[in-house]
Design an enzyme around this catalytic site. Sequence first.
Site, short mmCIF file in Angstrom:
data_model
loop_
_atom_site.label_atom_id
_atom_site.label_comp_id
_atom_site.label_asym_id
_atom_site.label_seq_id
_atom_site.Cartn_x
_atom_site.Cartn_y
_atom_site.Cartn_z
N ASP A 1 24.82 -27.18 32.65
CA ASP A 1 25.14 -28.15 31.61
C ASP A 1 25.08 -29.60 32.10
O ASP A 1 25.27 -30.52 31.31
CB ASP A 1 26.55 -27.87 31.03
CG ASP A 1 26.54 -26.66 30.10
OD1 ASP A 1 25.46 -26.15 29.78
OD2 ASP A 1 27.64 -26.23 29.69
N ARG B 1 26.63 -20.52 18.57
CA ARG B 1 26.57 -19.26 19.28
C ARG B 1 27.94 -18.78 19.77
O ARG B 1 28.27 -17.60 19.74
CB ARG B 1 25.61 -19.45 20.47
CG ARG B 1 25.28 -18.22 21.17
CD ARG B 1 24.48 -18.48 22.41
NE ARG B 1 24.77 -17.43 23.36
CZ ARG B 1 24.24 -16.25 23.33
NH1 ARG B 1 23.34 -15.95 22.42
NH2 ARG B 1 24.59 -15.32 24.19
N LYS C 1 35.46 -28.68 25.73
CA LYS C 1 34.87 -27.93 24.60
C LYS C 1 34.75 -26.46 24.94
O LYS C 1 35.10 -25.59 24.14
CB LYS C 1 33.49 -28.52 24.26
CG LYS C 1 32.71 -27.66 23.29
CD LYS C 1 31.35 -28.24 22.98
CE LYS C 1 30.25 -27.80 23.91
NZ LYS C 1 29.85 -26.38 23.77
N PRO D 1 20.63 -13.29 25.30
CA PRO D 1 21.05 -11.98 24.78
C PRO D 1 22.56 -11.78 24.85
O PRO D 1 23.29 -12.59 25.43
CB PRO D 1 20.33 -10.98 25.69
CG PRO D 1 20.01 -11.74 26.93
CD PRO D 1 19.91 -13.18 26.56
N ILE D 2 23.04 -10.66 24.24
CA ILE D 2 24.47 -10.35 24.24
C ILE D 2 24.73 -8.97 24.84
O ILE D 2 25.78 -8.39 24.64
CB ILE D 2 25.04 -10.39 22.80
CG1 ILE D 2 24.10 -9.65 21.85
CG2 ILE D 2 25.30 -11.81 22.34
CD1 ILE D 2 24.70 -9.31 20.53
N ASP D 3 23.72 -8.47 25.57
CA ASP D 3 23.83 -7.10 26.10
C ASP D 3 25.07 -6.91 26.98
O ASP D 3 25.72 -5.86 26.95
CB ASP D 3 22.55 -6.73 26.87
CG ASP D 3 22.21 -7.72 27.97
OD1 ASP D 3 22.32 -8.95 27.72
OD2 ASP D 3 21.85 -7.30 29.08
N LEU D 4 25.44 -7.94 27.74
CA LEU D 4 26.57 -7.78 28.67
C LEU D 4 27.90 -7.74 27.91
O LEU D 4 28.83 -7.02 28.30
CB LEU D 4 26.57 -8.89 29.72
CG LEU D 4 25.31 -8.91 30.59
CD1 LEU D 4 25.27 -10.17 31.46
CD2 LEU D 4 25.24 -7.65 31.45
N ARG E 1 28.11 -32.27 18.58
CA ARG E 1 28.74 -30.96 18.85
C ARG E 1 29.67 -31.03 20.06
O ARG E 1 30.62 -30.25 20.15
CB ARG E 1 27.66 -29.92 19.17
CG ARG E 1 26.89 -29.40 17.98
CD ARG E 1 25.95 -28.30 18.41
NE ARG E 1 26.60 -27.47 19.41
CZ ARG E 1 26.01 -26.94 20.47
NH1 ARG E 1 24.74 -27.12 20.69
NH2 ARG E 1 26.68 -26.21 21.32
C1 UD1 Z 1 28.44 -20.84 28.42
C2 UD1 Z 1 28.67 -22.27 27.97
C3 UD1 Z 1 27.39 -23.07 28.11
C4 UD1 Z 1 26.84 -22.97 29.53
C5 UD1 Z 1 26.71 -21.51 29.96
C6 UD1 Z 1 26.31 -21.34 31.40
C7 UD1 Z 1 30.40 -22.06 26.31
C8 UD1 Z 1 30.78 -22.16 24.88
N1 UD1 Z 1 29.10 -22.26 26.61
O1 UD1 Z 1 27.47 -20.27 27.53
O2 UD1 Z 1 27.68 -24.44 27.79
O3 UD1 Z 1 25.56 -23.56 29.57
O4 UD1 Z 1 27.98 -20.84 29.77
O5 UD1 Z 1 27.20 -21.99 32.23
O6 UD1 Z 1 31.23 -21.84 27.17
N2 UD1 Z 1 23.10 -13.47 29.44
C9 UD1 Z 1 22.58 -12.20 29.36
N3 UD1 Z 1 23.28 -11.26 28.65
C10 UD1 Z 1 24.46 -11.54 28.03
C11 UD1 Z 1 25.00 -12.84 28.14
C12 UD1 Z 1 24.28 -13.79 28.85
O7 UD1 Z 1 21.51 -11.93 29.88
O8 UD1 Z 1 25.05 -10.63 27.43
C13 UD1 Z 1 22.35 -14.52 30.18
C14 UD1 Z 1 21.95 -15.68 29.26
O9 UD1 Z 1 20.77 -15.41 28.56
C15 UD1 Z 1 21.80 -16.81 30.25
C16 UD1 Z 1 22.86 -16.49 31.30
O10 UD1 Z 1 23.21 -15.12 31.12
O11 UD1 Z 1 20.53 -16.78 30.83
C17 UD1 Z 1 24.12 -17.35 31.20
O12 UD1 Z 1 24.70 -17.16 29.94
P1 UD1 Z 1 26.27 -17.21 29.71
O13 UD1 Z 1 26.96 -17.45 31.01
O14 UD1 Z 1 26.66 -16.02 28.91
O15 UD1 Z 1 26.40 -18.51 28.82
P2 UD1 Z 1 27.26 -18.70 27.51
O16 UD1 Z 1 28.58 -18.03 27.65
O17 UD1 Z 1 26.43 -18.40 26.31
#
Ligand code: UD1
Length: 418
Positions: free
Chosen positions: A305, A93, A22, A123-126, A397
């Site tokens: 996960d 998301r 997925k 968040p999406i800051d990164l 899902r």
């Molecule tokens: C992806 C997976 C999800 C998995 C996660 C961590 C998909 C569709 N989903 O989610 O199943 O649980 O990886 O392995 O592939 N963060 C920030 N800023 C950002 C982005 C992330 O602070 O801009 C933080 C998040 O809040 C979280 C951590 O980074 O605490 C990990 O998030 P991220 O690796 O981005 O997970 P996803 O890509 O959303």
Amino acid sequence: MSKIIVKKSPPLKGTIRVNGSKNSILPILAASLLSKEKCILNEIPDLKDVEVMCEVLTSLGADVKRKKRGIIEINSYNIDNYEAPYELIRKMRASFLVLGPLLARLGRARVSMPGGCAIGSRPIDLHLKGFKALGAQIDATGGYVNAYTEKLTGNTIYLDFPSVGATENIIMAASLAEGEAVIENAAEEPEIVDLANFINNMGGNIIGAGTKTIRIKGVKELHGAEHTVIPDRIEAGTYMIAAAITNGDLRIENVLTSHIQPVIAKLREAGVYIHENGDHVRVNANHILKAVDIKTLPYPGFPTDMQAQFMALLSVSKGTSLINETIFENRFMHADELKRMGADIKIEGNSAIIKGKNKLAGAPVSATDLRAGAALILAGLIADGETEITNIHHIQRGYAGIINKLKNVGAKIDLIEA
Ligand code: UD1
């Protein structure tokens, strides 16, 4: 409301085949927007999340066709809309991953902010830091991210945390940029490698995926490609725990064991027998398992996960286990549901202390998120009596055909549709 009923089941025995991943499919579907030619994707399971991503692509103007089972054809020649509205993004998301490809392809994107979810604020800051470094102007007010650029140009981007989604979004944006982009402290997950392989099949130039430094040399255009996604390592791990928790004996097919080494290591530490054999594993146990400690980490560490499913297993393993969740700040919602079934779990900050019990008892419980739902099914398999799981849309899902797959190996599980 639809629900899943699980009854105490005998040890599971037989064969289960794992679907395509997925978490690979979702970014790869988004990446198909980068090309004006047809892309063909194989091994695509029937999942709600896949359906939602296809809806998002269609809303942007792509022609998405589901062919015979497991194949999707996408033609993104006519992408004429750069806006992904709230009604679609709020459903999943990961649909935020269209921002990078839209920016690369059209120089413009307006995508609803994905917001938080049950497991944390996320968040999406990164993602935005990466787009800005490539030369995009970003305005993130009013619930939408508006991104514009005359052209994207390669740059070095250091990620403060190796975010999977940010790494994917930046790779996709940089694939059609001018010059070379370098992502430092990139996520190393197998799904990142799968995405890079797909883009390289389209004529892209990405090296280093699967390591902390990824170099993306932008190309002028990407052509169409055919790609088979990697097997779902989390689905595989979930069925491995199904074998372990029921003291069963399962052959699990379509598994890349190199992708789930931490899960295999921790199961072995708990006393599970695992035989790795090419593209399948045999998992069996015939005794009470031992408590183990777990700390979730970015890949190649133990996957967040798999944390909920392991908590279900540790609830009935001998001794006291400690789970330390370091990826998401609020990913213990399943603990309260497992406690309703008699588990002894104490949450302290980002740690869970689990004292193994001899048995659990069936109860009405709610799937608070996807993996939490899987954990409740696993617990239900060994709990006395009947476990009634509601909010099962979360499970749908991410686990295609889970009811039949488990039934075929002896589980007493039924879907009751509303
Ligand atoms: C992806 C997976 C999800 C998995 C996660 C961590 C998909 C569709 N989903 O989610 O199943 O649980 O990886 O392995 O592939 N963060 C920030 N800023 C950002 C982005 C992330 O602070 O801009 C933080 C998040 O809040 C979280 C951590 O980074 O605490 C990990 O998030 P991220 O690796 O981005 O997970 P996803 O890509 O959303």
